[in-house]
Design an enzyme around this catalytic site. Structure first.
Site, PDB file in Angstrom:
ATOM      1  N   GLU A  48       0.880  -1.214  -0.037  1.00  0.00           N
ATOM      2  CA  GLU A  48       0.012   0.012   0.202  1.00  0.00           C
ATOM      3  C   GLU A  48       0.683   1.474   0.120  1.00  0.00           C
ATOM      4  OE1 GLU A  48      -2.587   0.367   3.547  1.00  0.00           O
ATOM      5  OE2 GLU A  48      -2.749   2.687   3.102  1.00  0.00           O
ATOM      6  N   ARG A  52       0.642  10.043   1.247  1.00  0.00           N
ATOM      7  CA  ARG A  52       0.902  11.152   2.108  1.00  0.00           C
ATOM      8  C   ARG A  52       1.911  12.110   1.849  1.00  0.00           C
ATOM      9  NH1 ARG A  52       0.073   7.063   7.309  1.00  0.00           N
ATOM     10  NH2 ARG A  52      -1.881   6.001   6.501  1.00  0.00           N
ATOM     11  N   THR A  76      -4.259   5.938   2.047  1.00  0.00           N
ATOM     12  CA  THR A  76      -4.755   7.171   2.228  1.00  0.00           C
ATOM     13  C   THR A  76      -5.638   8.087   1.192  1.00  0.00           C
ATOM     14  OG1 THR A  76      -2.588   7.254   3.568  1.00  0.00           O
ATOM     15  CG2 THR A  76      -3.823   9.426   3.495  1.00  0.00           C
ATOM     16  N   LYS A 136     -11.190  -2.154   6.275  1.00  0.00           N
ATOM     17  CA  LYS A 136      -9.935  -1.800   7.332  1.00  0.00           C
ATOM     18  C   LYS A 136     -10.454  -1.247   8.658  1.00  0.00           C
ATOM     19  CE  LYS A 136      -6.310   1.971   7.328  1.00  0.00           C
ATOM     20  NZ  LYS A 136      -5.160   2.350   6.801  1.00  0.00           N
TER      21      LYS A 136
HETATM   22  C1  3PG Z   1      -2.405   3.293   8.452  1.00  0.00           C
HETATM   23  O1  3PG Z   1      -2.677   4.302   7.841  1.00  0.00           O
HETATM   24  O2  3PG Z   1      -3.046   2.402   8.149  1.00  0.00           O
HETATM   25  C2  3PG Z   1      -1.554   3.459   9.573  1.00  0.00           C
HETATM   26  O3  3PG Z   1      -0.726   4.748   9.514  1.00  0.00           O
HETATM   27  C3  3PG Z   1      -0.509   2.318   9.833  1.00  0.00           C
HETATM   28  O4  3PG Z   1      -0.308   2.461  11.199  1.00  0.00           O
HETATM   29  P1  3PG Z   1       1.027   2.241  11.850  1.00  0.00           P
HETATM   30  O5  3PG Z   1       1.880   3.144  11.401  1.00  0.00           O
HETATM   31  O6  3PG Z   1       0.411   2.406  13.520  1.00  0.00           O
HETATM   32  O7  3PG Z   1       1.596   0.938  11.404  1.00  0.00           O
END
Ligand code: 3PG
Length: 217
Positions: A48, A52, A76, A136
């Protein structure tokens, strides 16, 4: 089976095969291909790439062009416009941290799968209203952890999720052992410090270790 049910089914299969989906934040386009190669070399193919950073789109294009074994999704995705951008890129799937009606309506009409983010029963009901039951769970640890997931199994026995947010090397196997969890996602497997140091071997080693810890037997 409706089109959306078929796409959600395809997404379920993709996640089950993946086991782990790294959430990638790529600051420099030049890191994208070596990073993706390092992940693939460690057995982690479903990636993924999050929207960002300014580099995200070019990074995704580079991985798609140069790392054929990678299955590239865009994360995102916050709006219908982001979704359209991912569709234009030819992403294999998309991921969003939440689920607005505008995004769900757009994705329901597209051939490209969306994994919408949910953190409450109301979020799940809204996603289901639009045909989405593969979701998710975000942010998974912060929003209630595995206890929350088990509570949801009562009203939503068909719910299947990929949790992200707070998943680590230490708890990934526990999460994956939950009956409603298809795969786990997160950034622990592709930490910013490793990317910054171009420690590709370190990322491959982390992937190998993670995949081993998640494989039964
Ligand atoms: C996401 O967008 O899924 C999170 O930023 C991932 O979370 P993590 O950085 O705690 O793994």
């Amino acid at each position: 089976m409706t089109d959306i049910a078929r796409r959600q089914n395809d997404l379920r299969k993709m996640l089950i095969a993946a086991k782990v989906v790294p959430v990638l934040t790529i600051e420099r386009v030049s890191d994208a291909v070596p990073l993706a190669r390092a992940l693939v070399a460690g057995g982690v193919r479903t990636l993924e790439i999050t929207l960002r950073t300014a580099a995200a789109i070019e990074a995704a294009k580079a991985v798609m062009a140069e790392v054929p074994d990678a299955i590239v999704g865009i994360g995102t995705v916050l709006s219908a416009a982001d979704f359209a951008q991912a569709e234009k890129l030819g992403a294999r799937f998309t991921v969003s941290p939440g689920a607005t009606p505008a995004l769900l309506e757009t994705a329901a009409k597209s051939d490209m799968p969306l994994l919408p983010g949910v953190a409450s029963a109301s979020d799940i009901m809204q996603a289901r209203d639009h045909g989405f039951d593969t979701l998710k769970f975000f942010p998974a640890e912060q929003a209630g952890g595995r206890a929350m997931l088990r509570a949801w199994a009562g009203p939503f026995p068909d719910l299947r999720v990929c949790p992200t947010g707070g998943i680590t090397e230490a708890n990934a196997a526990e999460w994956l052992s939950e009956p409603s969890v298809l795969a786990v996602g997160g950034s622990w497997i592709c930490q910013a410090s490793y990317i910054k140091a171009a420690d590709w071997a370190g990322i491959t080693a982390m992937c190998v270790r993670t995949m081993k810890s998640l494989s039964p037997g």
